[in-house]
Scaffold this active site. Structure first.
Site, PDB file in Angstrom:
ATOM      1  N   TYR A 153     -12.864  -2.788  -2.872  1.00 32.30           N
ATOM      2  CA  TYR A 153     -13.373  -2.670  -1.504  1.00 32.30           C
ATOM      3  C   TYR A 153     -14.884  -2.436  -1.503  1.00 32.30           C
ATOM      4  O   TYR A 153     -15.386  -1.751  -0.609  1.00 32.30           O
ATOM      5  CB  TYR A 153     -12.648  -1.532  -0.775  1.00 32.30           C
ATOM      6  CG  TYR A 153     -11.235  -1.881  -0.330  1.00 32.30           C
ATOM      7  CD1 TYR A 153     -10.954  -3.061   0.369  1.00 32.30           C
ATOM      8  CD2 TYR A 153     -10.164  -1.024  -0.589  1.00 32.30           C
ATOM      9  CE1 TYR A 153      -9.657  -3.375   0.792  1.00 32.30           C
ATOM     10  CE2 TYR A 153      -8.868  -1.332  -0.163  1.00 32.30           C
ATOM     11  CZ  TYR A 153      -8.628  -2.513   0.522  1.00 32.30           C
ATOM     12  OH  TYR A 153      -7.349  -2.822   0.950  1.00 32.30           O
ATOM     13  N   LYS A 170       0.822  -1.207   0.000  1.00 34.08           N
ATOM     14  CA  LYS A 170       0.000   0.000   0.000  1.00 34.08           C
ATOM     15  C   LYS A 170       0.863   1.268   0.000  1.00 34.08           C
ATOM     16  O   LYS A 170       2.083   1.206   0.202  1.00 34.08           O
ATOM     17  CB  LYS A 170      -0.925  -0.043   1.220  1.00 34.08           C
ATOM     18  CG  LYS A 170      -1.946  -1.194   1.154  1.00 34.08           C
ATOM     19  CD  LYS A 170      -2.875  -1.153   2.360  1.00 34.08           C
ATOM     20  CE  LYS A 170      -3.953  -2.217   2.258  1.00 34.08           C
ATOM     21  NZ  LYS A 170      -4.879  -2.162   3.423  1.00 34.08           N
ATOM     22  N   ARG A 182       2.694  -6.547   9.514  1.00 30.35           N
ATOM     23  CA  ARG A 182       1.970  -5.401  10.091  1.00 30.35           C
ATOM     24  C   ARG A 182       2.394  -5.167  11.539  1.00 30.35           C
ATOM     25  O   ARG A 182       2.463  -4.028  12.007  1.00 30.35           O
ATOM     26  CB  ARG A 182       0.464  -5.645   9.994  1.00 30.35           C
ATOM     27  CG  ARG A 182      -0.078  -5.503   8.566  1.00 30.35           C
ATOM     28  CD  ARG A 182      -1.460  -6.094   8.493  1.00 30.35           C
ATOM     29  NE  ARG A 182      -2.178  -5.789   7.260  1.00 30.35           N
ATOM     30  CZ  ARG A 182      -3.276  -6.442   6.882  1.00 30.35           C
ATOM     31  NH1 ARG A 182      -3.757  -7.431   7.628  1.00 30.35           N
ATOM     32  NH2 ARG A 182      -3.887  -6.131   5.760  1.00 30.35           N
ATOM     33  N   THR A 223      -5.333  -7.299  10.780  1.00 34.16           N
ATOM     34  CA  THR A 223      -5.647  -6.093  10.000  1.00 34.16           C
ATOM     35  C   THR A 223      -5.175  -4.822  10.717  1.00 34.16           C
ATOM     36  O   THR A 223      -4.620  -3.920  10.089  1.00 34.16           O
ATOM     37  CB  THR A 223      -7.177  -6.006   9.769  1.00 34.16           C
ATOM     38  OG1 THR A 223      -7.593  -7.187   9.096  1.00 34.16           O
ATOM     39  CG2 THR A 223      -7.547  -4.789   8.951  1.00 34.16           C
ATOM     40  N   GLU A 233      -9.123 -11.208  -7.602  1.00 31.41           N
ATOM     41  CA  GLU A 233      -8.192 -10.084  -7.398  1.00 31.41           C
ATOM     42  C   GLU A 233      -6.976 -10.174  -8.323  1.00 31.41           C
ATOM     43  O   GLU A 233      -6.482  -9.155  -8.794  1.00 31.41           O
ATOM     44  CB  GLU A 233      -7.772 -10.028  -5.920  1.00 31.41           C
ATOM     45  CG  GLU A 233      -8.951  -9.657  -5.014  1.00 31.41           C
ATOM     46  CD  GLU A 233      -8.593  -9.515  -3.545  1.00 31.41           C
ATOM     47  OE1 GLU A 233      -7.487  -9.930  -3.148  1.00 31.41           O
ATOM     48  OE2 GLU A 233      -9.430  -8.965  -2.804  1.00 31.41           O
ATOM     49  N   HIS A 258      -2.169  -5.393   1.452  1.00 27.85           N
ATOM     50  CA  HIS A 258      -3.411  -6.145   1.286  1.00 27.85           C
ATOM     51  C   HIS A 258      -3.041  -7.551   0.848  1.00 27.85           C
ATOM     52  O   HIS A 258      -2.073  -7.735   0.093  1.00 27.85           O
ATOM     53  CB  HIS A 258      -4.282  -5.494   0.198  1.00 27.85           C
ATOM     54  CG  HIS A 258      -5.375  -6.408  -0.261  1.00 27.85           C
ATOM     55  ND1 HIS A 258      -6.554  -6.555   0.440  1.00 27.85           N
ATOM     56  CD2 HIS A 258      -5.439  -7.267  -1.313  1.00 27.85           C
ATOM     57  CE1 HIS A 258      -7.306  -7.462  -0.179  1.00 27.85           C
ATOM     58  NE2 HIS A 258      -6.664  -7.913  -1.242  1.00 27.85           N
ATOM     59  N   ARG A 263      -1.528 -14.349   4.694  1.00 28.51           N
ATOM     60  CA  ARG A 263      -2.324 -13.641   5.711  1.00 28.51           C
ATOM     61  C   ARG A 263      -1.694 -13.782   7.097  1.00 28.51           C
ATOM     62  O   ARG A 263      -1.702 -12.848   7.889  1.00 28.51           O
ATOM     63  CB  ARG A 263      -3.762 -14.182   5.736  1.00 28.51           C
ATOM     64  CG  ARG A 263      -4.520 -14.027   4.418  1.00 28.51           C
ATOM     65  CD  ARG A 263      -5.294 -12.782   4.274  1.00 28.51           C
ATOM     66  NE  ARG A 263      -6.289 -12.538   5.284  1.00 28.51           N
ATOM     67  CZ  ARG A 263      -7.044 -11.452   5.291  1.00 28.51           C
ATOM     68  NH1 ARG A 263      -6.912 -10.529   4.339  1.00 28.51           N
ATOM     69  NH2 ARG A 263      -7.931 -11.245   6.235  1.00 28.51           N
ATOM     70  N   ASN A 279      -2.005   0.155   6.765  1.00 29.90           N
ATOM     71  CA  ASN A 279      -1.556  -1.117   7.343  1.00 29.90           C
ATOM     72  C   ASN A 279      -0.693  -1.947   6.389  1.00 29.90           C
ATOM     73  O   ASN A 279      -0.788  -3.165   6.326  1.00 29.90           O
ATOM     74  CB  ASN A 279      -2.740  -1.914   7.901  1.00 29.90           C
ATOM     75  CG  ASN A 279      -3.717  -2.351   6.833  1.00 29.90           C
ATOM     76  OD1 ASN A 279      -3.565  -2.002   5.671  1.00 29.90           O
ATOM     77  ND2 ASN A 279      -4.706  -3.136   7.211  1.00 29.90           N
ATOM     78  N   PHE A 328     -15.187   4.853   7.200  1.00 29.57           N
ATOM     79  CA  PHE A 328     -13.789   5.093   6.831  1.00 29.57           C
ATOM     80  C   PHE A 328     -13.536   4.919   5.329  1.00 29.57           C
ATOM     81  O   PHE A 328     -12.416   5.151   4.862  1.00 29.57           O
ATOM     82  CB  PHE A 328     -12.845   4.183   7.624  1.00 29.57           C
ATOM     83  CG  PHE A 328     -13.100   2.697   7.456  1.00 29.57           C
ATOM     84  CD1 PHE A 328     -12.597   1.997   6.375  1.00 29.57           C
ATOM     85  CD2 PHE A 328     -13.856   2.009   8.390  1.00 29.57           C
ATOM     86  CE1 PHE A 328     -12.835   0.641   6.212  1.00 29.57           C
ATOM     87  CE2 PHE A 328     -14.098   0.644   8.246  1.00 29.57           C
ATOM     88  CZ  PHE A 328     -13.588  -0.049   7.143  1.00 29.57           C
TER      89      PHE A 328
HETATM   90  P1  TYD Z   1     -10.530  -5.800   5.752  1.00 29.98           P
HETATM   91  O1  TYD Z   1     -10.860  -6.468   4.446  1.00 29.98           O
HETATM   92  O2  TYD Z   1     -11.502  -5.954   6.894  1.00 29.98           O
HETATM   93  O3  TYD Z   1      -9.108  -6.285   6.303  1.00 29.98           O
HETATM   94  P2  TYD Z   1      -7.852  -6.977   5.554  1.00 29.98           P
HETATM   95  O4  TYD Z   1      -7.166  -5.905   4.768  1.00 29.98           O
HETATM   96  O5  TYD Z   1      -6.978  -7.476   6.689  1.00 29.98           O
HETATM   97  O6  TYD Z   1      -8.392  -8.101   4.715  1.00 29.98           O
HETATM   98  O7  TYD Z   1     -10.348  -4.229   5.519  1.00 29.98           O
HETATM   99  C1  TYD Z   1      -9.781  -3.733   4.342  1.00 29.98           C
HETATM  100  C2  TYD Z   1      -8.966  -2.517   4.653  1.00 29.98           C
HETATM  101  O8  TYD Z   1      -9.793  -1.462   5.120  1.00 29.98           O
HETATM  102  C3  TYD Z   1      -7.941  -2.739   5.781  1.00 29.98           C
HETATM  103  O9  TYD Z   1      -6.779  -3.365   5.326  1.00 29.98           O
HETATM  104  C4  TYD Z   1      -7.701  -1.332   6.243  1.00 29.98           C
HETATM  105  C5  TYD Z   1      -9.038  -0.631   6.010  1.00 29.98           C
HETATM  106  N1  TYD Z   1      -9.768  -0.471   7.270  1.00 29.98           N
HETATM  107  C6  TYD Z   1      -9.748   0.772   7.889  1.00 29.98           C
HETATM  108  O10 TYD Z   1      -9.112   1.727   7.382  1.00 29.98           O
HETATM  109  N2  TYD Z   1     -10.434   0.942   9.049  1.00 29.98           N
HETATM  110  C7  TYD Z   1     -11.115  -0.086   9.639  1.00 29.98           C
HETATM  111  O11 TYD Z   1     -11.720   0.111  10.722  1.00 29.98           O
HETATM  112  C8  TYD Z   1     -11.117  -1.381   8.997  1.00 29.98           C
HETATM  113  C9  TYD Z   1     -11.856  -2.536   9.594  1.00 29.98           C
HETATM  114  C10 TYD Z   1     -10.441  -1.515   7.810  1.00 29.98           C
END
Ligand code: TYD
Length: 147
Positions: free
Chosen positions: A49, A9, A102, A91, A126, A115, A85, A112, A57
């Site tokens: 997304y 990212k 992370r 996350t 994807e 992805h 993962r 974070n 957010f």
């Molecule tokens: P998610 O698909 O729940 O997690 P992951 O990336 O671990 O599969 O969320 C997608 C992205 O959305 C996550 O990497 C960062 C962002 N995000 C936020 O910015 N705030 C939040 O509260 C959450 C849950 C996710």
């Protein structure tokens, strides 16, 4: 053998962590099959997304994900989807275990580091979304038989 999609990212690019994250993946024994830098736009983020579109957010997430180029990776290995993962960690980097990517490199959930696809079905969609069936290379490595 599975192939999964990883995005490094914008915070990873801005903080010069690209090589460090890729080194973690290679050190684990995962194979890099595709690697490219891309500038994402609103359309691809809306698609990628879409399950988060109604979250408060989401506008910030979109702004962040389009703020500078990302690095897309196609990465393979046995159970690569769950292995990646696990190596990525939770996350929320504040909750991610030390030793995970992370956990070691991040402090905020909205930046974070990476992805990673979360299932075989998602990985297929994807990989197609970011690589469009191009520039993903099947090849052998000398170390394949010894890992
Ligand atoms: P998610 O698909 O729940 O997690 P992951 O990336 O671990 O599969 O969320 C997608 C992205 O959305 C996550 O990497 C960062 C962002 N995000 C936020 O910015 N705030 C939040 O509260 C959450 C849950 C996710």
């Amino acid at each position: 053998m599975q192939t999964t999609l990883i995005l490094l990212k914008p915070d990873t690019v801005q903080r010069s962590l690209i090589w460090k994250v890729i080194a973690r993946l290679e050190r684990k024994g995962l194979k890099i099959n595709g690697l490219k830098m891309m500038q994402l736009d609103d359309a691809i983020i809306n698609e990628h997304y879409d399950f988060l579109m109604d979250k408060p957010f989401f506008p910030m997430l979109k702004e962040y994900m389009t703020s500078c180029p990302v690095v897309a990776l196609a990465v393979s290995g046995e159970n690569a989807i769950s292995v990646v993962r696990t190596v990525a960690g939770a996350t929320n980097p504040q909750e991610a275990q030390p030793g995970t990517i992370r956990g070691d490199f991040g402090m905020t959930i909205d930046a974070n580091i990476m992805h990673a696809s979360d299932s075989e079905d998602t990985a297929k969609v994807e990989l197609q979304r970011f690589f469009k069936g191009q520039d993903v290379f099947e090849y052998s490595k000398i170390s394949d038989d010894t890992l």
